[in-house]
Design a protein around this motif. Structure first.
Motif, PDB file in Angstrom:
ATOM      1  N   GLY A  86     -29.894  14.346  -7.883  1.00  0.00           N
ATOM      2  CA  GLY A  86     -30.585  14.330  -8.797  1.00  0.00           C
ATOM      3  C   GLY A  86     -30.987  16.234  -8.369  1.00  0.00           C
ATOM      4  N   GLY A  87     -31.675  16.635  -9.714  1.00  0.00           N
ATOM      5  CA  GLY A  87     -32.552  17.685  -8.797  1.00  0.00           C
ATOM      6  C   GLY A  87     -31.238  19.529  -8.807  1.00  0.00           C
ATOM      7  N   LEU A  88     -31.867  20.002  -7.942  1.00  0.00           N
ATOM      8  CA  LEU A  88     -30.890  20.998  -8.406  1.00  0.00           C
ATOM      9  C   LEU A  88     -30.845  22.241  -6.749  1.00  0.00           C
ATOM     10  N   ALA A  89     -30.219  22.648  -6.953  1.00  0.00           N
ATOM     11  CA  ALA A  89     -30.111  23.347  -5.210  1.00  0.00           C
ATOM     12  C   ALA A  89     -29.163  24.005  -6.581  1.00  0.00           C
ATOM     13  N   ILE A  90     -30.356  25.739  -6.206  1.00  0.00           N
ATOM     14  CA  ILE A  90     -30.145  27.087  -6.918  1.00  0.00           C
ATOM     15  C   ILE A  90     -29.551  28.585  -5.644  1.00  0.00           C
ATOM     16  N   PRO A  91     -28.826  28.758  -5.840  1.00  0.00           N
ATOM     17  CA  PRO A  91     -28.483  29.189  -4.688  1.00  0.00           C
ATOM     18  C   PRO A  91     -28.782  30.994  -4.714  1.00  0.00           C
TER      19      PRO A  91
END
Length: 118
Positions: A86-91
């Motif tokens: 889940g969550g997010l990984a934002i470059p």
């Protein structure tokens, strides 16, 4: 008696520059817990440390989360931690890293004495 869910707390945490999912997970659980004051145990006449807390954390890479570090955030009771995708990984703008976002759900369960209101 079966344990009954009494409270659901929800939070969000980040690691802005470090790509550390445990840091984001700990911050998410703190966000969920530190915005509340659970007086339900006192109102029902049960010990605050009798709470059982089920923590679910959502992060992009669940394998990298230190569950013991997340569990150490709980101020009372005993708990379990499940980490899910889940969550997010934002470059970052230059592509050299990521900002991680984690979500936390903390479900508080109590085993209520006979005659206690639900």
């Amino acid at each position: 008696m079966p344990m009954r869910r009494m409270v659901l707390q929800i939070g969000m945490g980040t690691d802005i520059r470090g790509d550390e999912p445990t840091k984001a997970a700990v911050r998410a659980l703190r966000d969920a817990l530190w915005h509340n004051s659970l007086t339900i145990t006192h109102a029902l006449g049960v010990d605050v440390d009798s709470m059982r807390v089920k923590v679910t954390i959502g992060v992009p890479d669940p394998r990298r989360v230190d569950k013991a570090a997340v569990l150490a955030v709980l101020p009372h009771g005993t708990g379990t931690v499940e980490v899910v995708e889940g969550g997010l990984a934002i470059p970052t703008a230059d592509g050299s890293g990521v900002t991680l976002l984690a979500q936390a759900a903390a479900e508080v369960f109590l085993d209520l004495p006979e005659g206690a209101a639900a």
